[in-house]
Design a protein around this motif. Structure first.
Motif, short mmCIF file in Angstrom:
data_model
loop_
_atom_site.label_atom_id
_atom_site.label_comp_id
_atom_site.label_asym_id
_atom_site.label_seq_id
_atom_site.Cartn_x
_atom_site.Cartn_y
_atom_site.Cartn_z
N ARG A 196 -30.10 37.59 45.31
CA ARG A 196 -29.06 38.08 44.38
C ARG A 196 -29.27 39.62 44.36
O ARG A 196 -30.35 40.22 44.12
CB ARG A 196 -29.57 37.54 43.01
CG ARG A 196 -28.65 38.21 41.75
CD ARG A 196 -29.16 37.54 40.48
NE ARG A 196 -28.97 36.16 40.47
CZ ARG A 196 -27.95 35.47 40.21
NH1 ARG A 196 -26.62 36.02 39.97
NH2 ARG A 196 -27.80 34.06 40.36
N ILE A 197 -28.31 40.29 44.45
CA ILE A 197 -28.21 41.87 44.59
C ILE A 197 -27.59 42.45 43.49
O ILE A 197 -26.19 42.10 43.15
CB ILE A 197 -27.46 42.44 45.84
CG1 ILE A 197 -28.13 41.79 47.10
CG2 ILE A 197 -27.63 44.03 45.85
CD1 ILE A 197 -29.55 42.18 47.28
N ALA A 198 -28.10 43.36 42.43
CA ALA A 198 -27.56 43.96 41.79
C ALA A 198 -27.47 45.55 41.64
O ALA A 198 -28.45 46.01 42.23
CB ALA A 198 -28.19 43.49 40.12
N GLY A 199 -26.50 46.30 41.60
CA GLY A 199 -26.25 47.62 42.02
C GLY A 199 -25.71 48.36 40.74
O GLY A 199 -25.05 47.83 40.11
N ASN A 200 -26.34 49.56 40.85
CA ASN A 200 -25.71 50.56 39.84
C ASN A 200 -25.70 51.68 40.30
O ASN A 200 -26.43 52.65 41.14
CB ASN A 200 -26.64 50.67 38.41
CG ASN A 200 -26.04 51.22 37.59
OD1 ASN A 200 -24.90 51.87 37.41
ND2 ASN A 200 -26.84 51.66 36.53
N SER A 201 -24.17 52.50 40.35
CA SER A 201 -24.12 53.72 40.66
C SER A 201 -23.40 54.81 39.70
O SER A 201 -22.67 54.06 38.88
CB SER A 201 -23.24 53.98 41.84
OG SER A 201 -23.87 53.20 43.10
N SER A 202 -23.85 55.79 39.37
CA SER A 202 -23.46 56.98 38.62
C SER A 202 -22.78 58.19 39.12
O SER A 202 -23.38 58.57 40.08
CB SER A 202 -24.35 57.24 37.36
OG SER A 202 -24.97 56.39 36.80
N VAL A 203 -21.72 58.59 38.43
CA VAL A 203 -20.82 59.76 39.11
C VAL A 203 -20.72 60.79 37.92
O VAL A 203 -20.04 60.05 37.03
CB VAL A 203 -19.68 59.33 40.11
CG1 VAL A 203 -18.78 60.58 40.22
CG2 VAL A 203 -20.00 58.47 41.11
N GLU A 204 -20.95 61.84 37.98
CA GLU A 204 -20.67 62.90 37.11
C GLU A 204 -20.00 64.03 37.71
O GLU A 204 -20.56 64.58 38.87
CB GLU A 204 -21.74 63.32 36.36
CG GLU A 204 -21.65 64.15 35.03
CD GLU A 204 -22.90 64.20 34.39
OE1 GLU A 204 -23.24 65.62 34.10
OE2 GLU A 204 -23.82 63.25 34.22
N ARG A 205 -19.07 64.73 37.51
CA ARG A 205 -18.10 65.74 38.01
C ARG A 205 -17.86 65.36 39.43
O ARG A 205 -18.10 66.40 40.33
CB ARG A 205 -18.84 66.85 37.88
CG ARG A 205 -18.88 67.36 36.28
CD ARG A 205 -19.78 68.70 35.99
NE ARG A 205 -19.67 69.09 34.79
CZ ARG A 205 -20.43 70.15 34.26
NH1 ARG A 205 -20.92 70.86 35.26
NH2 ARG A 205 -20.37 70.46 32.94
#
Length: 159
Positions: free
Chosen positions: A89-98
């Motif tokens: 089970r793979i869980a990913g999270n990415s955040s982008v700002e500007r």
């Protein structure tokens, strides 16, 4: 009198309709099913290797560290087998700002039960312990059959 006739007709209709539905259900609930056990033609054999660093183990002596590394390498090999059988089970999270990536992370987890695996061998590879496991699905099938008889429908007879 006309009202009495209508009431009587409604009661008789309700009785007849409920009788039909009861007869319909009973007619299809009476059946005899014959089961037949089915065994696959081929069984795969999975292998896995787990590694553990000896010096990173906790222990008062070198022997305790060796034993801990053996145990850790065995658990790593079991995890690899579970990944092959059940997947990850793979869980990913990415955040982008500007419009720029600020953080990127992922987690993986494995959950499953491995029955019937054999330790092929445990040995040292430099500063690591390695454990090799083998999972023969013919053995797993026999274990499963001894606890739960897997069957398919052979014949159905309706009365």
């Amino acid at each position: 009198m006309n009202r009495f006739a209508i009431t009587l007709a409604v009661i008789i209709s309700a009785f007849l309709l409920s009788g039909c539905s009861a007869y319909y259900d009973l007619a299809y609930d009476q059946q005899h099913v014959e089961w037949e056990t089915e065994t696959p033609d081929q069984f795969p054999i999975l292998t896995a290797v787990g590694y553990a660093p000896i010096e990173q183990q906790q222990g008062d002596s070198q022997q305790h560290k060796d034993l801990a590394a053996i145990r850790a390498s065995k658990l790593a090999a079991y995890r690899e087998l579970a990944e092959q059988v059940y997947g990850q089970r793979i869980a990913g999270n990415s955040s982008v700002e500007r419009w720029a990536l600020t953080s990127d992370s992922f987690q993986s987890s494995v959950d499953g039960v491995i029955r019937g695996a054999e330790v092929v061998r445990t040995y040292t590879v430099g500063d690591y312990y390695a454990t090799e496991l083998k999972l023969d699905f013919e053995r797993v099938h026999r274990l499963y059959q001894s606890t739960t008889r897997q069957q398919k429908i052979k014949r159905v007879v309706y009365y």
